[in-house]
Design a protein around this motif. Structure first.
Motif, PDB file in Angstrom:
ATOM      1  N   GLY A 246     -19.010 -24.449  84.020  1.00 44.75           N
ATOM      2  CA  GLY A 246     -19.069 -25.523  83.030  1.00 44.75           C
ATOM      3  C   GLY A 246     -17.813 -25.587  82.183  1.00 44.75           C
ATOM      4  O   GLY A 246     -17.276 -26.670  81.936  1.00 44.75           O
ATOM      5  N   SER A 247     -17.327 -24.435  81.740  1.00 44.57           N
ATOM      6  CA  SER A 247     -16.108 -24.405  80.925  1.00 44.57           C
ATOM      7  C   SER A 247     -14.907 -24.905  81.714  1.00 44.57           C
ATOM      8  O   SER A 247     -14.067 -25.650  81.196  1.00 44.57           O
ATOM      9  CB  SER A 247     -15.851 -22.983  80.420  1.00 44.57           C
ATOM     10  OG  SER A 247     -16.919 -22.533  79.611  1.00 44.57           O
ATOM     11  N   PHE A 248     -14.817 -24.502  82.969  1.00 40.11           N
ATOM     12  CA  PHE A 248     -13.698 -24.929  83.815  1.00 40.11           C
ATOM     13  C   PHE A 248     -13.725 -26.441  84.022  1.00 40.11           C
ATOM     14  O   PHE A 248     -12.693 -27.109  83.924  1.00 40.11           O
ATOM     15  CB  PHE A 248     -13.772 -24.205  85.161  1.00 40.11           C
ATOM     16  CG  PHE A 248     -12.600 -24.446  86.057  1.00 40.11           C
ATOM     17  CD1 PHE A 248     -11.441 -23.704  85.920  1.00 40.11           C
ATOM     18  CD2 PHE A 248     -12.646 -25.424  87.042  1.00 40.11           C
ATOM     19  CE1 PHE A 248     -10.342 -23.935  86.743  1.00 40.11           C
ATOM     20  CE2 PHE A 248     -11.558 -25.653  87.871  1.00 40.11           C
ATOM     21  CZ  PHE A 248     -10.401 -24.902  87.711  1.00 40.11           C
ATOM     22  N   LEU A 249     -14.908 -26.987  84.283  1.00 36.30           N
ATOM     23  CA  LEU A 249     -15.034 -28.422  84.536  1.00 36.30           C
ATOM     24  C   LEU A 249     -14.697 -29.235  83.291  1.00 36.30           C
ATOM     25  O   LEU A 249     -13.911 -30.189  83.356  1.00 36.30           O
ATOM     26  CB  LEU A 249     -16.456 -28.735  85.001  1.00 36.30           C
ATOM     27  CG  LEU A 249     -16.809 -30.221  85.146  1.00 36.30           C
ATOM     28  CD1 LEU A 249     -15.950 -30.867  86.225  1.00 36.30           C
ATOM     29  CD2 LEU A 249     -18.291 -30.390  85.451  1.00 36.30           C
TER      30      LEU A 249
ATOM     31  N   THR B 173     -10.427 -24.717  71.882  1.00 37.63           N
ATOM     32  CA  THR B 173     -10.703 -23.355  71.420  1.00 37.63           C
ATOM     33  C   THR B 173     -11.790 -23.362  70.348  1.00 37.63           C
ATOM     34  O   THR B 173     -12.733 -22.555  70.395  1.00 37.63           O
ATOM     35  CB  THR B 173      -9.416 -22.719  70.860  1.00 37.63           C
ATOM     36  OG1 THR B 173      -8.419 -22.690  71.886  1.00 37.63           O
ATOM     37  CG2 THR B 173      -9.680 -21.301  70.378  1.00 37.63           C
ATOM     38  N   LEU B 174     -11.688 -24.278  69.371  1.00 37.46           N
ATOM     39  CA  LEU B 174     -12.704 -24.374  68.318  1.00 37.46           C
ATOM     40  C   LEU B 174     -14.043 -24.818  68.890  1.00 37.46           C
ATOM     41  O   LEU B 174     -15.104 -24.334  68.454  1.00 37.46           O
ATOM     42  CB  LEU B 174     -12.243 -25.347  67.241  1.00 37.46           C
ATOM     43  CG  LEU B 174     -10.991 -24.943  66.449  1.00 37.46           C
ATOM     44  CD1 LEU B 174     -10.597 -26.040  65.470  1.00 37.46           C
ATOM     45  CD2 LEU B 174     -11.230 -23.629  65.703  1.00 37.46           C
TER      46      LEU B 174
ATOM     47  N   PHE C  60     -14.455 -18.094  75.717  1.00 37.45           N
ATOM     48  CA  PHE C  60     -13.423 -18.302  76.730  1.00 37.45           C
ATOM     49  C   PHE C  60     -12.091 -18.659  76.088  1.00 37.45           C
ATOM     50  O   PHE C  60     -11.127 -17.934  76.177  1.00 37.45           O
ATOM     51  CB  PHE C  60     -13.840 -19.405  77.712  1.00 37.45           C
ATOM     52  CG  PHE C  60     -14.645 -18.889  78.864  1.00 37.45           C
ATOM     53  CD1 PHE C  60     -14.030 -18.323  79.951  1.00 37.45           C
ATOM     54  CD2 PHE C  60     -16.024 -18.982  78.854  1.00 37.45           C
ATOM     55  CE1 PHE C  60     -14.774 -17.848  81.029  1.00 37.45           C
ATOM     56  CE2 PHE C  60     -16.779 -18.510  79.913  1.00 37.45           C
ATOM     57  CZ  PHE C  60     -16.154 -17.943  80.996  1.00 37.45           C
ATOM     58  N   GLY C  61     -12.047 -19.824  75.448  1.00 34.56           N
ATOM     59  CA  GLY C  61     -10.777 -20.310  74.939  1.00 34.56           C
ATOM     60  C   GLY C  61      -9.950 -20.914  76.054  1.00 34.56           C
ATOM     61  O   GLY C  61     -10.201 -20.688  77.239  1.00 34.56           O
TER      62      GLY C  61
ATOM     63  N   ARG D  46      -6.584 -19.323  83.161  1.00 35.68           N
ATOM     64  CA  ARG D  46      -6.420 -18.233  84.122  1.00 35.68           C
ATOM     65  C   ARG D  46      -7.345 -18.380  85.321  1.00 35.68           C
ATOM     66  O   ARG D  46      -7.143 -17.721  86.342  1.00 35.68           O
ATOM     67  CB  ARG D  46      -6.671 -16.888  83.432  1.00 35.68           C
ATOM     68  CG  ARG D  46      -5.625 -16.520  82.392  1.00 35.68           C
ATOM     69  CD  ARG D  46      -5.938 -15.221  81.708  1.00 35.68           C
ATOM     70  NE  ARG D  46      -5.987 -14.117  82.660  1.00 35.68           N
ATOM     71  CZ  ARG D  46      -6.335 -12.872  82.329  1.00 35.68           C
ATOM     72  NH1 ARG D  46      -6.689 -12.596  81.075  1.00 35.68           N
ATOM     73  NH2 ARG D  46      -6.349 -11.931  83.240  1.00 35.68           N
ATOM     74  N   MET D  47      -8.374 -19.241  85.208  1.00 37.71           N
ATOM     75  CA  MET D  47      -9.264 -19.473  86.347  1.00 37.71           C
ATOM     76  C   MET D  47      -8.575 -20.262  87.447  1.00 37.71           C
ATOM     77  O   MET D  47      -9.006 -20.232  88.602  1.00 37.71           O
ATOM     78  CB  MET D  47     -10.516 -20.231  85.892  1.00 37.71           C
ATOM     79  CG  MET D  47     -11.386 -19.483  84.913  1.00 37.71           C
ATOM     80  SD  MET D  47     -12.821 -20.480  84.448  1.00 37.71           S
ATOM     81  CE  MET D  47     -13.526 -19.471  83.155  1.00 37.71           C
ATOM     82  N   ALA D  48      -7.522 -20.997  87.100  1.00 39.09           N
ATOM     83  CA  ALA D  48      -6.821 -21.799  88.100  1.00 39.09           C
ATOM     84  C   ALA D  48      -6.111 -20.893  89.082  1.00 39.09           C
ATOM     85  O   ALA D  48      -5.585 -19.837  88.714  1.00 39.09           O
ATOM     86  CB  ALA D  48      -5.820 -22.728  87.412  1.00 39.09           C
TER      87      ALA D  48
END
Length: 263
Positions: free
Chosen positions: A64-67, A128-129, A151-152, A158-160
């Protein structure tokens, strides 16, 4: 006696930048608050624990965070870049820009700094917030889940698989919307987005048909190793070439916009 350059002077550039921020600072601040609010809501929706077990929340959180990070980066940074020629969308704004005692290169650098650099930094801060708020919300509603963590933007980046791909294509996307703004100052985002979709469809059709000649089955035309090398160079350096083209073209269209009232 020292002479001040009529092309670019850092002192004039700084004053021009401060002038733009004073005139439109409140509008940019409201856009930043909207960016923060929308990003927060989308992050919470995309990483909501729903009916999954706590052990599976880590995967949901990462996906979810990546998307959302990619989606919001495209939308908000694309919108920011599409406002590049906002100061030329009416006669009043155009006159105000022309009367600014700065060179065209300084005005161009000012718009670039605000619409590209500042918007990108603002998005990274907002994301980030927003992730901090997401963690606080999930922890308040569902307790301290085993895999819940902050995560931030750096952790998501870094997931890429390739940082080069990430930033080069991201910058190329911004430069595309900058160029679109110099072509269509009004409703630039929608017009540029529509043009990009049409271009992708045409390019995809050509690439699929061309691959049959350059791929393994088309080794009669070109060797497979040469084919792989060509694809590698295109994938890595095409965004930079396209970004340079957009940047140079945008600058000359920006210069002409103060001479020719095409809008």
């Amino acid at each position: 006696m020292e002479t001040i350059s009529q092309t670019f002077d850092f002192g004039r550039f700084g004053k021009c930048l401060m002038r733009e921020l004073k005139l439109n600072g409140k509008a940019w601040l409201l856009r930043m608050l909207l960016m923060f609010g929308v990003t927060t809501i989308l992050l919470i929706i995309a990483t909501h624990p729903h009916h999954i077990s706590p052990e599976d929340y880590g995967a949901l959180q990462s996906e979810g965070s990546f998307l959302i990070s990619r989606l919001c980066a495209f939308v908000f940074c694309g919108l920011g870049a599409s406002l590049f020629m906002k100061n030329m969308t009416s006669n009043g704004l155009r006159l105000n820009s022309i009367m600014s005692p700065a060179s065209q290169l300084e005005k161009f650098a000012t718009r670039f700094t605000i619409c590209i650099v500042f918007v990108t930094l603002a998005y990274l801060l907002c994301y980030t917030l927003a992730d901090v708020v997401r963690v606080m919300y999930v922890r308040t509603q569902y307790g301290d889940l085993p895999n819940l963590h902050f995560f931030g933007w750096y952790s998501v980046m870094r997931m890429a698989e390739s940082k080069w791909f990430l930033w080069s294509y991201f910058f190329a996307m911004q430069m595309t919307f900058v160029l679109g703004s110099t072509v269509w100052p009004k409703n630039s985002f929608l017009k540029t987005f529509g043009s990009v979709v049409v271009f992708i469809i045409i390019f995809g059709f050509i690439a699929v048909n061309l691959d049959s000649y350059l791929g393994p089955q088309g080794s009669r035309v070109i060797s497979h190793s040469a084919c792989v090398l060509v694809k590698y160079w295109i994938a890595n350096y095409a965004p930079l070439i396209w970004s340079a083209f957009c940047l140079i073209t945008s600058y000359y269209r920006f210069k002409e916009s103060e001479i020719i009232n095409r809008f």
